[in-house]
Design a protein around this motif. Structure first.
Motif, PDB file in Angstrom:
ATOM      1  N   VAL A  38      45.619  40.467  44.298  1.00 45.55           N
ATOM      2  CA  VAL A  38      46.129  39.895  43.052  1.00 45.55           C
ATOM      3  C   VAL A  38      46.954  38.640  43.338  1.00 45.55           C
ATOM      4  O   VAL A  38      46.695  37.576  42.785  1.00 45.55           O
ATOM      5  N   ARG A 207      26.533  47.867  30.942  1.00 42.86           N
ATOM      6  CA  ARG A 207      26.372  46.493  31.404  1.00 42.86           C
ATOM      7  C   ARG A 207      24.895  46.068  31.390  1.00 42.86           C
ATOM      8  O   ARG A 207      24.008  46.878  31.604  1.00 42.86           O
ATOM      9  N   PRO A 274      37.408  31.603  40.020  1.00 38.71           N
ATOM     10  CA  PRO A 274      37.290  32.301  38.730  1.00 38.71           C
ATOM     11  C   PRO A 274      37.089  33.802  38.943  1.00 38.71           C
ATOM     12  O   PRO A 274      36.461  34.214  39.917  1.00 38.71           O
ATOM     13  N   GLN A 275      37.621  34.564  38.017  1.00 39.88           N
ATOM     14  CA  GLN A 275      37.493  36.018  38.132  1.00 39.88           C
ATOM     15  C   GLN A 275      36.063  36.482  37.949  1.00 39.88           C
ATOM     16  O   GLN A 275      35.741  37.642  38.217  1.00 39.88           O
ATOM     17  N   THR A 276      35.186  35.581  37.513  1.00 47.07           N
ATOM     18  CA  THR A 276      33.791  35.936  37.271  1.00 47.07           C
ATOM     19  C   THR A 276      32.899  35.672  38.486  1.00 47.07           C
ATOM     20  O   THR A 276      31.677  35.707  38.363  1.00 47.07           O
ATOM     21  N   GLN A 314      38.679  38.586  47.443  1.00 46.94           N
ATOM     22  CA  GLN A 314      38.927  38.896  46.029  1.00 46.94           C
ATOM     23  C   GLN A 314      37.602  38.984  45.265  1.00 46.94           C
ATOM     24  O   GLN A 314      37.398  39.875  44.433  1.00 46.94           O
ATOM     25  N   PHE A 318      38.332  42.886  44.060  1.00 48.93           N
ATOM     26  CA  PHE A 318      38.963  43.030  42.746  1.00 48.93           C
ATOM     27  C   PHE A 318      38.114  42.418  41.632  1.00 48.93           C
ATOM     28  O   PHE A 318      37.938  43.019  40.564  1.00 48.93           O
ATOM     29  N   ASN A 319      37.581  41.211  41.877  1.00 52.66           N
ATOM     30  CA  ASN A 319      36.705  40.619  40.863  1.00 52.66           C
ATOM     31  C   ASN A 319      35.519  41.531  40.584  1.00 52.66           C
ATOM     32  O   ASN A 319      35.160  41.780  39.422  1.00 52.66           O
ATOM     33  N   SER A 322      36.452  44.628  38.597  1.00 58.15           N
ATOM     34  CA  SER A 322      36.688  44.310  37.180  1.00 58.15           C
ATOM     35  C   SER A 322      35.365  44.148  36.462  1.00 58.15           C
ATOM     36  O   SER A 322      35.177  44.669  35.357  1.00 58.15           O
ATOM     37  N   LYS A 323      34.461  43.411  37.067  1.00 62.21           N
ATOM     38  CA  LYS A 323      33.232  43.083  36.366  1.00 62.21           C
ATOM     39  C   LYS A 323      32.265  44.257  36.309  1.00 62.21           C
ATOM     40  O   LYS A 323      31.457  44.332  35.379  1.00 62.21           O
ATOM     41  N   GLU A 325      33.394  47.098  35.837  1.00 61.44           N
ATOM     42  CA  GLU A 325      34.139  47.995  34.940  1.00 61.44           C
ATOM     43  C   GLU A 325      34.558  49.292  35.632  1.00 61.44           C
ATOM     44  O   GLU A 325      34.457  50.378  35.071  1.00 61.44           O
ATOM     45  N   LYS A 327      37.877  50.304  37.086  1.00 57.45           N
ATOM     46  CA  LYS A 327      39.256  49.914  37.362  1.00 57.45           C
ATOM     47  C   LYS A 327      39.921  50.798  38.393  1.00 57.45           C
ATOM     48  O   LYS A 327      41.052  50.524  38.781  1.00 57.45           O
ATOM     49  N   LEU A 331      41.408  47.413  44.521  1.00 57.30           N
ATOM     50  CA  LEU A 331      42.784  47.076  44.878  1.00 57.30           C
ATOM     51  C   LEU A 331      43.368  48.179  45.753  1.00 57.30           C
ATOM     52  O   LEU A 331      43.043  49.354  45.577  1.00 57.30           O
TER      53      LEU A 331
END
Lengths: 589, 589
Positions: A38, A207, A274-276, A314, A318-319, A322-323, A325, A327, A331
């Protein structure tokens, strides 16, 4: 092994108590060096684990009790890597062998599109994927293949997934989402079947993964407007930026490494990650998997191309979490699943230890437990349903003295070409710079071999035949001499599927792939060795010319869903234009 | 209005066609300037909309057709702002008035914890929130309040949400997640009720929001290990970093603006904006809402403190959408919901136009449609269930000549203090620097007024009474003179709830809040004006001394769930230590 249930009340209550020092952790990783996914910063920390859960990440100065201690000796602790798009079948080994190969390299989660098994065996292929995923130390999130076949009407395969099939698969809790939608063109044209498939995917709430090869501008917007969320088919930095701007999640892939320097440059130019942006392997050949790994190699390459290590990890952790889904993943932090690795060097992903669900699952490059021998269902065996081939099957028939031949010019990104050739005794005589490609249905259609002529594929000596041929995996044969092509093709059938190289009329290298004609029953070392032999033999037959004319191009030459003309088991097809030619002979000039 | 269904097949098919120019868009926003929330870059673009969906974001050079055109004239286009944590009740207006106030400022989505209504009216308060959210142009995601009351056993309120209540609320599709878990201390101590509530939240699979005031180290880890995902109760940059490192989503809030400079500095020091940073308002008073707005003010302040505008908007849009698990929101990109605003200046959020679900919903600071007058259910009316008070209710009884009084020293972060006071005729005589605070149960308990003595709260002239008093919202009265306190308290009851200021024995300012004793039936302008009058009148009575001794501290003085001693309707309590004192007289010295 099934995932531990993190909603378990007792587990959480124990974690809450342990984090405060009111009871011991089950396991305490001492002296780790967290690269925080993070903040991007490093810090020394101890990691307290209760069951499958990280209960605390705290200062090494704090004294805490545990049932078991593990000294990280200052090694980096990083979340387990997540491969956001891949096909196990491409590594030609079973999921068991695949897990044994990648888990020790720090990959704890993969999103598997069992598209190849589905194309060969239909729903039975997906059932196999789901069943086999249950007992592995690798977390496999199975997707529902959306393009079986990849170009309906332009090829035939061993399955036929209509919207109802897709809705049924997506209703299963084990199915994570809809796999890469390769049927771009019919979707853009409003084709009812593909539109229905995407509709079923949207209504599932899960998704929808993409494959937006070559899409730009209005076509790319339309693809995203349909609800497709991801893409890994980038072919340039401009593609990357266009997809980020379209709000899509990109999956940078190791399988097209020549593109990585420009992707790295484009991201450095943005000034942030970018987080994507996530990472994936897509297709990794067995020898590459053994020698470089998939995700580790991608991480290494991206760092070597100048991206900060924190960005690269990352993207891969983590990215990705997140993507996809999830959670609970991605991390090293309290309340997350204890999936992480300990490694000494960030630039080389060679973890000394890999933990998942709070357990040590790999150590110094090997799993800590031997996996059970896989059971292969009958539906995946004996899938070569065709009769022996003869040299005449690979000849191109024509009348008169000369014929105009429609060629497929250029590997990887084929375009139509044309050549005039002499005809002798109703057979086209090809000049030596042209290569034959043949595709023969292997699902019992009984249709004849379709033959195409390839331009700019170099000079060939000998023949190559494969039951691995994206995405319908019909029997595909390359060569100049019809006789050698027949020998190669029949040898593949004799193996119940596989790869065969023929030179001077005889088999010089082969790899048996009896599971769906795609996967070996042997271990990775053996498969990699045999595959490397195939590769070496092919190097003798063809003068490769990267980045287009490469060995890999042989397996994608029949990928009908991508733009451009292709050869499939129904003929020379160009789905984007609606073209189907049963013969490459287009005219007598 | 109910949200448009983005899984509608016809809608998606039209969007796919329109993006390619095969049919007109419903609406084309021409000449916008996109500040891209993924890349952070600006670009000129047209935005093609079909129904509620963005179908295309494309170059202004491309000619596309539409049924309706809208010239953005070069204005910035940004996604609608998302307020990730807030209580509408704190603005003392109805949800209708709230929507009318914030939507024109670009806020299209709020995550509402109707915690105040629930504390006063129980489940009926949540029912009201859900019902009223259905018909508004503001997207309200309603949470299930988890702490009713906020400190069970240490205060009484109008509801009692046990684990079964929480499970029931979370099973409703309209309920987005579990609201801020303020019951930190019982959770950390393994209290069965709170542990059961968190267990129900985890098992629902929905989000679990947090309130981690003052938690650090092992306590913070334990809180996160329980599954709590967010926090907005940061009181320092160190708090911010600790929460980011704990993997929590932080909600930077406007309600504590004095902290924003150090938050901005800490983020700048990181060098990037973590995806786990979002923005929220939490509590905004009516006059502040009217004059500065909530989210717009926060955006303005953060930019003024040096954060790049792209970071601030990303926190308020794309980051927020990701973390509230709404992938249809937060980006201006094909396939996303058409929720966005057009504004000329990034540093001041004064959008000229706001669109939601593809429709223009606000223009130049006002909604485009007049909202219906709200229906207030009976359960929310006449909630002041107590008998008239007398000056003796506010006296402190003691025996002997002198008494030692336990004081609450310091506003906002109270600590125990002690003072020796004279006793005359069995009544404690307070020196002029001490202020009385009284809390009286207003839910029919019939318990006597509890009186505390406040130190370091300045010199008071007159009295203040309020039915708004976090979080149990019992009748709370401040003052020096018991007679004036009784006048103020009874005036609040006569209003059916509200705020009253008494000076020189008479009411000098009042605000009627008959809906649950929290909210007015009037419009924002009227409420803001009356509230400003209260504030002004209080400025005459008290010499405020920021950042601790401020007007706002009056409403949080009884917030029992936070650390430190507090006064509630059951007495002087300190839940972290388990203390309950019915009287502040602790000893005869």
């Amino acid at each position: 092994m099934p995932e531990a249930d993190l909603t378990d009340r007792k587990l959480r209550e124990r974690a809450v108590a342990a984090a405060q020092g009111k009871c011991p952790f089950d396991l305490l990783i001492k002296n780790a060096r967290i690269l925080d996914m993070v903040t991007g910063r490093e810090r020394q920390a101890d990691i307290g684990i209760v069951g499958a859960l990280i209960a605390s990440v705290h200062s090494v100065d704090r004294t805490t009790e545990a049932v078991q201690y593990f000294d990280a000796k200052g090694a980096f602790a990083l979340p387990g890597l997540i491969d956001t798009h891949m096909h196990i079948e491409s590594s030609m080994i079973t999921p068991q062998e695949y897990a044994a190969a990648v888990v020790p390299t720090g990959v704890t989660t993969v999103v598997w599109d069992p598209h190849e098994f589905a194309n060969v065996c239909g729903v039975a292929g997906v059932d196999y994927a789901i069943a086999t995923a249950r007992d592995l130390p690798l977390r496999i999130l199975t997707l529902a293949p959306t393009c079986v076949p990849s170009a309906p009407g332009f090829e035939q395969c061993g399955g036929d997934f209509d919207p109802d099939t897709i809705a049924g698969l997506l209703s299963r809790p084990e199915v994570h989402g809809a796999a890469e939608l390769m049927t771009m063109q019919p979707l853009l044209e409003g084709d009812a079947r593909v539109s229905g498939i995407v509709d079923a995917a949207r209504k599932s709430g899960k998704r929808i993964c993409g494959h937006a090869r070559g899409l730009a501008d209005g076509a790319l917007a339309a693809y995203a407007a349909a609800g497709v969320e991801t893409d890994h088919e980038l072919t340039s930095a401009a593609d990357l930026i266009a997809r980020l701007e379209a709000g899509m999640t990109v999956e940078l892939r190791v399988s097209h490494r020549y593109l990585l320097p420009e992707f790295a440059a484009a991201l450095l130019d943005l000034g942030h990650l970018p987080q994507t942006v996530t990472l994936c392997t897509d297709d990794v050949f067995p020898d590459e998997l053994l020698n470089q790994g998939g995700m580790p190699e991608l991480v290494r390459l991206l760092i070597s191309h100048g991206l900060p290590a924190a960005w690269v990890y990352q993207a891969a952790t983590f990215n990705a979490a997140s993507k996809i889904e999830r959670k609970d993943l991605g991390l090293i932090a309290p309340g997350r699943r204890a999936d992480f690795m300990l490694l000494n060097t960030l630039s080389q992903v060679c973890p000394e230890y890999v933990f998942s669900d709070g357990c040590l699952i790999a150590e110094n490059g090997a799993l800590t437990e031997v996996l059970k021998t896989p059971q292969i269902p009958n539906a995946l065996c004996q899938t070569m349903q065709l009769t022996p081939l003869q040299s005449t099957d690979f000849e191109i028939k024509a009348t008169g003295q000369e014929a105009q031949i429609a060629t497929l010019s250029q590997p990887r990104f084929p375009v139509w070409g044309a050549r005039n050739c002499l005809v002798k005794e109703n057979i086209v005589v090809l000049p030596p710079d042209l290569v034959r490609m043949a595709v023969i249905n292997r699902y019992g259609a009984g249709t004849p071999a379709r033959v195409a002529v390839l331009e700019n594929w170099g000079f060939w000596r000998g023949a190559f035949a494969s039951s691995v041929s994206h995405d319908s995996h019909n029997l595909t044969v390359f060569g100049c001499d019809p006789q050698e092509m027949a020998v190669a093709a029949n040898a593949v059938c004799d193996l119940d599927g596989g790869l065969v190289v023929v030179e001077n009329g005889g088999v010089v290298a082969s790899l048996s792939l009896p599971i769906a004609g795609l996967v070996s029953v042997n271990n990775l070392e053996t498969v990699a060795k045999n595959f490397a032999n195939i590769r070496k033999a092919m190097d003798e037959l063809v003068d490769w010319s990267p980045p287009l004319l490469v060995f890999k191009a042989l397996f994608g030459a029949s990928l009908v869903c991508n733009a451009g003309p292709r050869l499939s088991d129904v003929g020379l097809v160009d789905p984007f234009n609606g073209t189907i030619l049963k013969s490459c002979v287009v005219d007598v000039p």
